[in-house]
Scaffold this active site. Structure first.
Site: not given
Length: 384
Positions: A10, A51, A76, A125, A188, A264
């Protein structure tokens, strides 16, 4: 087998034209569960432009989850549905390039369009209005944090699952929610820059693991192999995370899947510098960065707000692909802290209050109702 998704999209404009934004959700085609969300404030535009942009964002979010998927778009907007179905001509010059872009996301024949009444498009919406509200406040939309679950303190990476989880309203037993998806988050191992506490992001030299970092990766591999429940490995594509992930995956007998959203932050001109050096050379930029998630390091295009969006998308993609499984996610300080922050529903500045050591382990569980539970933070017991 390729996935099947439902995209609900929407867009809106307060003034038509006026301040505009879009929203889109991607649902699992079998369960109806929302697996991805997208929204953006797009500035001054018409309803129809908003839209179409919502449609494009929803299709791209579905493609990120599975590029081979089939998609049922539900909107819609009669105009967009009829134009994209080929039944109405697209005459307006603002609509033509947007429709053309929408058609390039998936091959012809893999997307179907259905009109639905507005009351059945409430999630998209809502997101469009959240995006416009964010724009009115002078910021961009961010994914809403997952609501935290009620949990007891965790002391080890293999602590058993929670006996209860807190949904958005009321209480439910695990049987009501199904098996949660568990992220075992591994930072890491050390690089030559780590002990010197230098900024090391995705815009720098991409260092490899040091000897100590390789040792740390081996210890993490031993601990996670002993856990025995890891079913998949996903990692940032940077060198230090690849090396860490591949060490663990080899021990587990698994392949590594790489996800760019886990990389990162790009620290721009701060790459390779210590905090003191940045404070001396870029004091104003550093103060702004510490004070606002929207601020960017000097010379960088990426803020923590941007990181939050891409880390949230990466999280949703992993949950959709590995629903109900335990996934090792190998990443960096900032993305892991962001995932923890979102799980807790904590504000952005909470990231500055977390310690995350090299090769440390965190764990978060995600439930089907959208809730999350932090199970473990900064476990380094395997390194002692």
């Amino acid at each position: 087998m390729a996935a099947r998704f439902i995209v609900e999209a929407d867009g809106g404009s307060r003034g038509n034209p006026g301040p505009a934004g879009y929203g889109a959700v991607v649902r699992d085609g079998d369960t109806g569960q929302i697996v991805a969300e997208a929204a953006e404030f797009i500035g001054h535009a018409t309803n129809n432009v908003a839209e179409y942009k919502g449609l494009i964002a929803g299709l791209k979010a579905a493609r990120e989850l599975d590029p081979d998927a089939s998609v049922d778009v539900r909107m819609d907007s009669k105009l967009v549905v009829e134009q994209m179905s080929g039944r109405w001509k697209i005459k307006h010059p603002d609509m033509q390039p947007l429709a053309a872009e929408a058609r390039t996301v998936f091959p012809r024949g893999r997307v179907a369009y259905t009109w639905i009444p507005r009351e059945r498009n409430k999630d998209a919406d809502r997101l469009a209005n959240e995006a416009m509200d964010a724009g009115k406040a002078g910021r961009q939309w961010e994914p809403r944090p997952k609501a935290p679950a009620v949990a007891t303190a965790a002391t080890s990476v293999d602590e058993p699952p929670l006996e209860t989880a807190a949904p958005k309203a009321g209480w439910a037993a695990p049987a009501d929610l199904g098996t949660p998806t568990t992220f075992v988050l591994l930072r890491h191992g050390e690089t030559p820059l780590t002990p010197e506490k230098r900024f090391s992001g995705s815009g720098g030299s991409d260092p490899e693991l040091s000897d100590k970092g390789r040792w740390q990766a081996e210890r993490a591999a031993e601990a996670l192999a002993a856990r025995g429940s890891i079913q998949a490995v996903v990692a940032s594509p940077m060198r230090r995370t690849r090396q860490t992930a591949e060490t663990v995956a080899a021990r587990l007998g698994l392949d590594v899947r790489y996800e760019d959203g886990l990389r990162e932050v790009d620290f721009g001109d701060w790459e390779g510098l210590t905090f003191a050096e940045v404070q001396e050379r870029h004091p104003d930029d550093l103060s702004a960065w510490l004070g606002s998630a929207k601020a960017k390091p000097t010379g960088s295009a990426e803020s923590f707000t941007t990181l939050t969006h891409r880390a949230g998308v990466a999280r949703d993609k992993i949950i959709a692909r590995y629903a109900g499984k335990t996934v090792l996610v190998v990443s960096h300080v900032s993305p892991i802290k962001t995932l923890v922050r979102l799980a807790l529903g904590a504000p952005p500045d909470s990231m500055y209050r977390m310690e995350l050591s090299a090769a440390s382990i965190c764990a978060v569980q995600y439930y089907s109702d959208g809730n999350a539970s932090l199970r473990l933070l900064n476990d380094t017991s395997h390194l002692r």
